[in-house]
Design an enzyme around this catalytic site. Structure first.
Site, mmCIF file in Angstrom:
data_model
loop_
_atom_site.group_PDB
_atom_site.id
_atom_site.type_symbol
_atom_site.label_atom_id
_atom_site.label_comp_id
_atom_site.label_asym_id
_atom_site.label_seq_id
_atom_site.Cartn_x
_atom_site.Cartn_y
_atom_site.Cartn_z
ATOM 1 C CD GLU A 1 -3.003 -1.181 2.183
ATOM 2 O OE1 GLU A 1 -4.156 -1.414 1.810
ATOM 3 O OE2 GLU A 1 -2.705 -0.964 3.368
ATOM 4 C CB CYS B 1 3.130 7.367 3.265
ATOM 5 S SG CYS B 1 3.607 6.196 4.526
ATOM 6 C CB CYS C 1 7.021 -5.363 9.102
ATOM 7 S SG CYS C 1 8.379 -4.557 9.982
ATOM 8 C CB CYS D 1 5.821 -2.539 16.479
ATOM 9 S SG CYS D 1 7.535 -2.292 15.984
ATOM 10 C CB CYS E 1 2.625 -1.580 13.951
ATOM 11 S SG CYS E 1 2.813 -1.426 12.170
ATOM 12 N N GLY F 1 6.785 -1.961 6.356
ATOM 13 C CA GLY F 1 8.146 -2.476 6.406
ATOM 14 C C GLY F 1 9.149 -1.602 7.128
ATOM 15 C CD GLU F 2 13.319 -0.461 10.193
ATOM 16 O OE1 GLU F 2 12.497 -0.047 11.023
ATOM 17 O OE2 GLU F 2 14.173 0.285 9.653
ATOM 18 C CB SER G 1 10.105 6.420 9.726
ATOM 19 O OG SER G 1 9.722 5.939 10.994
ATOM 20 C CB SER H 1 9.370 4.212 15.534
ATOM 21 O OG SER H 1 8.988 4.546 14.239
ATOM 22 C CG LEU H 2 11.838 7.233 21.834
ATOM 23 C CD1 LEU H 2 13.058 6.340 21.834
ATOM 24 C CD2 LEU H 2 12.214 8.640 22.302
ATOM 25 C CG HIS H 3 6.525 4.512 19.316
ATOM 26 N ND1 HIS H 3 5.947 5.641 18.798
ATOM 27 C CD2 HIS H 3 6.822 3.731 18.255
ATOM 28 C CE1 HIS H 3 5.904 5.535 17.475
ATOM 29 N NE2 HIS H 3 6.435 4.401 17.120
ATOM 30 C CG ASN I 1 -3.873 6.190 13.337
ATOM 31 O OD1 ASN I 1 -4.714 7.069 13.512
ATOM 32 N ND2 ASN I 1 -2.646 6.456 12.902
ATOM 33 C CB CYS J 1 0.790 6.151 11.378
ATOM 34 S SG CYS J 1 1.574 7.620 10.832
#
Ligand code: SAH
Ligand code: SF4
Length: 390
Positions: free
Chosen positions: A120, A133, A140, A144, A147, A197-198, A229, A251-253, A328, A371
């Site tokens: 996507e 994006c 992935c 996480c 996600c 993906g990473e 990112s 991506s700290l979070h 989200n 996201c």
């Protein structure tokens, strides 16, 4: 109202196209050595021809070698026997009520099988800015826990051609090629590697795609307007600066290893201290070129005032800004988004400490384009089925 358009039959591929090499995605150097070995263009002419090929491909956006008018017919014919400019197939195009557009794109292997290989790509218009994006992998590996993409197993890495093709497809659909738009404001002004993906687990392909995307003779999108990112693949972070030169987002979070181990499991391998050290040492880091830290707001998990104050302390000596992302939700997710009052409190603490810390408006959530909501649709149908069974 959201709109769904099925484009399945719009783009049909001619037989035999899968034996051809995609012309876009090749660096100038690769194209040079490729053309030199093929003996279809006199050696002396090759650099000029490469300039023309790049101009037609990346400035004019043609999808057919035959329309390259300043290249003679005999050479075009020979090029067509070897190369193609075809784009992967768009399966669906969905438009959100807020203007966000999401394309589901079917990728093929060399034999032309798409076998559920879907990605996507999302376009987010915002005033004069238009952000695209991009995905870097199908699925992935990193799981996480908040996600949706992480619930889909990695199918494979995308090639340079497949990463670039997402930009070409978006420019086609948005009628955003330079030739159509000489003086007009461009619709795609920014690129973020924040789709599926990473990106740092697919470094070479991502690097080659972004170098063509930012090349002045390529898609000419400034490196300052391209952001990569990462969830925190520490050993690769320095190379984002030295080999690609684009902006970095992390991506700290979370401010504690205990919580981050659960949210972003790669933290067990590269804990917060190591991650922040790599950020501090990021080449070229300064106030005019800051790292963006992404922080998703999860109710009662990482959203306390204590967390906000600790975040201020942790980032005080790193030129940074903080994107606060309301969580989200997705089908089956175990988290809730923090209350808006709590998000505001959290943001105020960061703002008062001098950080730029915008609260990101969720975009395209009615079409699952926000996201962390991206997933191949065939996978989504499968996971919906599982959810329905419970
Ligand atoms: N794999 C990379 C880039 C893709 S994810 C990375 O993790 O950085 C892009 C951003 O969306 C990341 O910051 C990710 O943590 C965030 N994200 C993932 N799921 C989300 C969700 N459900 N709600 C809000 N943000 C999410
Ligand atoms: Fe992968 Fe990024 Fe999602 Fe984590 S947040 S599962 S790294 S796409």
């Amino acid at each position: 109202m959201e709109q769904n358009i099925n484009l399945n039959n719009d783009i049909s591929l001619s037989e035999g196209i899968h034996n051809l090499n995609p012309l876009y995605g090749m660096s100038r150097e690769d194209l040079l050595s490729n053309l030199s070995s093929l003996d279809i263009i006199p050696n002396k002419q090759i650099p000029m021809r490469i300039k023309q090929l790049w101009n037609w491909t990346y400035v004019n956006g043609v999808d057919d070698i035959n329309s390259m008018q300043n290249i003679s017919k005999p050479i075009r014919d020979k090029l067509q026997d070897i190369y193609t400019l075809h784009r992967p197939k768009i399966v669906t195009e969905q438009k959100s009520s807020d203007g966000t557009i999401k394309w589901l794109i079917a990728l093929e292997d060399k034999l032309g099988n798409s076998s559920g290989n879907e990605i996507e790509t999302v376009y987010i218009p915002d005033g004069k800015r238009g952000t695209l994006c991009l995905s870097s992998q199908i699925g992935c590996t990193l799981n996480c826990s908040f996600c949706f993409t992480g619930t889909q197993k990695l199918v494979r890495n995308l090639s340079t051609f497949e990463i670039l093709s997402q930009i070409l497809i978006a420019r086609d659909r948005l009628d955003d090629w330079h030739k159509n738009n000489l003086n007009a404001q461009r619709k795609i002004t920014n690129i973020v590697m924040m789709g599926m993906g990473e990106p740092l687990y697919n470094f070479e392909a991502v690097k080659n795609a972004l170098l063509i995307a930012s090349d002045g003779d390529g898609l000419a999108i400034s490196k300052r307007r391209i952001t990569l990112s990462t969830s925190g693949v520490v050993p690769m972070i320095e190379r984002v600066a030295t080999e690609i030169g684009v902006m970095l987002a992390i991506s700290l979070h979370s401010v504690s290893d205990e919580v981050r181990n659960k949210l972003v499991p790669i933290n067990k391998k590269y804990p917060i201290k190591e991650l922040l050290k790599a950020c501090k040492n990021f080449p070229g880091l300064k106030n005019s070129s800051r790292i963006t830290f992404e922080y998703v707001m999860l109710k009662d998990i990482n959203d306390s005032e204590y967390d906000a104050k600790k975040l201020v302390k942790m980032l005080e000596d790193i030129p940074s800004k903080i994107n606060i992302i309301p969580f989200n939700p997705w089908p089956g997710s175990e988290y809730k988004c923090s209350d808006s009052k709590q998000i505001k409190k959290f943001a105020d603490i960061l703002n008062n400490a001098g950080f730029s810390s915008p609260i990101r408006r969720p975009r395209g959530s009615d079409i699952m384009a926000a996201c962390g909501q991206l997933k191949s649709s065939s996978e989504r149908i499968r996971s919906n089925k599982i959810i329905n069974e419970f």
